[in-house]
Scaffold this motif. Structure first.
Motif, mmCIF file in Angstrom:
data_model
loop_
_atom_site.group_PDB
_atom_site.id
_atom_site.type_symbol
_atom_site.label_atom_id
_atom_site.label_comp_id
_atom_site.label_asym_id
_atom_site.label_seq_id
_atom_site.Cartn_x
_atom_site.Cartn_y
_atom_site.Cartn_z
ATOM 1 N N ALA A 23 54.627 105.232 36.111
ATOM 2 C CA ALA A 23 55.047 103.969 36.739
ATOM 3 C C ALA A 23 55.710 103.031 35.733
ATOM 4 O O ALA A 23 55.174 102.803 34.655
ATOM 5 N N LEU A 27 56.966 97.971 39.079
ATOM 6 C CA LEU A 27 56.840 98.836 40.264
ATOM 7 C C LEU A 27 55.882 98.220 41.278
ATOM 8 O O LEU A 27 54.833 97.674 40.910
ATOM 9 N N PHE A 146 61.890 106.395 40.255
ATOM 10 C CA PHE A 146 60.491 106.634 39.892
ATOM 11 C C PHE A 146 59.931 107.867 40.600
ATOM 12 O O PHE A 146 59.347 108.754 39.966
#
Ligand code: ADP
Ligand code: MG
Length: 155
Positions: A23, A27, A146
């Motif tokens: 992460a 995020l 991501f």
């Protein structure tokens, strides 16, 4: 949209851990799902992946709306089930915890639609017999990159 079967709480935790390991700062994970669907279990996995010490997690108040955990990045875990109005959200400082320096994991995100940034990961948990299913959707480029890094898109 990607979808995975989670065979037991350990699988939910491990799935979250993978998210936490990769992460990036800022995020936002919006976690949807009924009571008992596994949102908090997933959040505990994310915390582990971010390097939050396990004892720090266990010693935190269960019913806090916002829990801040130190890890590789700050981990902001929100359970908005009991959140009142938007004023309360600002009073608690949710706006400073979402999309800023750390990683935000939000249970019951529909309580604060105005505070949810356009670019976020939509994570839906549901019952599948005695197991669970997770569905992921990237809303925006940061979230998409991501999920691709996690190799969790288009499964
Ligand atoms: P929520 O935060 O969505 O209310 P919890 O994370 O507290 O849900 O989990 C509720 C229960 O579901 C816990 O007992 C947890 O161990 C269990 N659980 C989590 N993931 C799974 C899974 N993949 N299969 C079966 N049970 C699970
Ligand atoms: Mg929960």
């Amino acid at each position: 949209m990607s979808s995975y079967r989670l065979e037991g709480p350990e699988a939910t935790h491990a799935f979250g851990r993978r998210l936490g390991q990769l992460a990036p700062a800022g995020l936002v994970i919006a976690a949807y799902g009924d009571l008992g669907a596994g949102k908090t279990t997933m959040a505990q996995g994310v915390a582990a992946g971010l390097g939050v010490p396990a004892d720090h997690y266990v010693n935190s108040p269960t019913f806090a709306i916002l829990q801040i955990h130190p890890g590789r990045l700050p981990f902001y875990h929100m359970d908005l089930y009991r959140l009142g109005d938007l004023d309360e959200a600002y009073g608690i400082g949710l706006d400073e915890a979402i999309g800023t320096d750390g990683v935000a994991f939000i249970e019951w995100p529909s309580r604060i639609p105005d505070l949810l940034p356009a670019d976020h990961v939509q994570l839906k948990l549901s019952y599948e017999g005695s197991m669970r299913r997770v569905e992921l959707r990237a809303c925006g480029p940061v979230s998409e990159t991501f999920l691709q890094r996690c190799a969790l898109l288009n499964a």
